[in-house]
Design an enzyme around this catalytic site. Sequence first.
Site, PDB file in Angstrom:
ATOM      1  N   CYS A  58       0.836  -1.098   0.084  1.00 30.42           N
ATOM      2  CA  CYS A  58       0.015  -0.214   0.020  1.00 30.42           C
ATOM      3  C   CYS A  58       0.880   1.257  -0.185  1.00 30.42           C
ATOM      4  O   CYS A  58       0.627   2.068  -0.789  1.00 30.42           O
ATOM      5  CB  CYS A  58      -0.801  -0.141   1.244  1.00 30.42           C
ATOM      6  SG  CYS A  58      -0.346   0.069   2.788  1.00 30.42           S
ATOM      7  N   HIS A 108      -2.589   0.983   6.706  1.00 31.04           N
ATOM      8  CA  HIS A 108      -3.157   1.095   5.176  1.00 31.04           C
ATOM      9  C   HIS A 108      -3.376   2.351   4.679  1.00 31.04           C
ATOM     10  O   HIS A 108      -3.630   3.237   5.402  1.00 31.04           O
ATOM     11  CB  HIS A 108      -4.046   0.268   5.014  1.00 31.04           C
ATOM     12  CG  HIS A 108      -4.554  -0.107   3.569  1.00 31.04           C
ATOM     13  ND1 HIS A 108      -3.712  -1.149   2.972  1.00 31.04           N
ATOM     14  CD2 HIS A 108      -5.300   0.235   2.828  1.00 31.04           C
ATOM     15  CE1 HIS A 108      -4.277  -1.152   1.788  1.00 31.04           C
ATOM     16  NE2 HIS A 108      -5.153  -0.236   1.398  1.00 31.04           N
ATOM     17  N   HIS A 120      -5.982   2.226  -4.288  1.00 35.43           N
ATOM     18  CA  HIS A 120      -4.997   1.689  -3.237  1.00 35.43           C
ATOM     19  C   HIS A 120      -4.544   0.391  -3.772  1.00 35.43           C
ATOM     20  O   HIS A 120      -4.955  -0.386  -4.478  1.00 35.43           O
ATOM     21  CB  HIS A 120      -5.678   1.272  -1.875  1.00 35.43           C
ATOM     22  CG  HIS A 120      -6.613   0.470  -1.984  1.00 35.43           C
ATOM     23  ND1 HIS A 120      -6.387  -0.664  -0.966  1.00 35.43           N
ATOM     24  CD2 HIS A 120      -7.627   0.088  -2.587  1.00 35.43           C
ATOM     25  CE1 HIS A 120      -7.566  -1.381  -1.231  1.00 35.43           C
ATOM     26  NE2 HIS A 120      -8.233  -0.897  -1.936  1.00 35.43           N
TER      27      HIS A 120
END
Length: 312
Positions: A58, A108, A120
């Site tokens: 990420c 994240h 993402h």
Amino acid sequence: MKKKILLPIFATFMIFSGVGTGSNTVQASSASELTATASKYIGVPYVYGGTTARGLDCSGFTKLVFSQLGHDLSRTAAAQYKQGKAVSKSDLQPGDLVFFNTSGGVSHVGISLGGNKFIHAGTSTGVTEANITSSYWAKRYVGAKRVASFGESEKVVAAASSIEKEEVKNSAIDFTVYASRGEVAIQLAETLGLDTSDTNSPFADIKSSSKYAGAATALYKLGIFTGDENDKFNAGSPLTRAQMAKVLVKAFDLKMASDNLKFTDVPTSHWAHNDISILASNGITVGKGDGTFGTNDNVMLKHLTAFINRLQ
């Protein structure tokens, strides 16, 4: 071009308000460039620790996208969460970093595409688009940070004179681009008529092939621009109004005049107090119209370019 002609240009330039941001906020490209850059990685698989198009995690994804637009992010989601300024979910704009708690703490990160959409690198999906309001992401949402501006608009403050407002209106100025150090260097070098043939940059992050090399080197020799503690120029970073004050005073060798203005956000202990006072005393800035100068606000580029081009 003589200084007496240039000063009104910068007077108009300096009275515009900027978006209040921290020192980690950087200048960026358009929202369409951001979207195109991020979207070209859709389908790239998730790889823990991945930082290339062969596989991305990420934060590796967000760092890669931002680096391709000329901006440096920290490596991990938690570290990226410490950059930029916080923005509310209702104010999300393309390019804002959105953070989630998926495994404890800030674990994240993705890139907002505006509204509720973000892109993402998901562990099970690879790079893909998602929705913040979905049942999974909504309960894990932590917050958002703005580390770059992708197409924000600016408004002329009330302090601008009617003539200045009319000049801006007639010049079809794009208010969506912050004045990065690199672009300001190019503008100043050209305006001052500096020799930019020497591209042997003293800065660690500017190669001789960079479009900023000649201008940055010329301004370095004059002491107008210097590097940071790591000898980097940071061409993509914007200048705050306080920083720009220092640059202008140095570039045009301005001296203190009489009847200088006082600003509530510029105490005598502020590092740029003297430079801001010099600008004000010469009538180059009147602040933001509310008694403040806006020391940490970023300044814009294209209206400055338009005024300089018109007078050349």
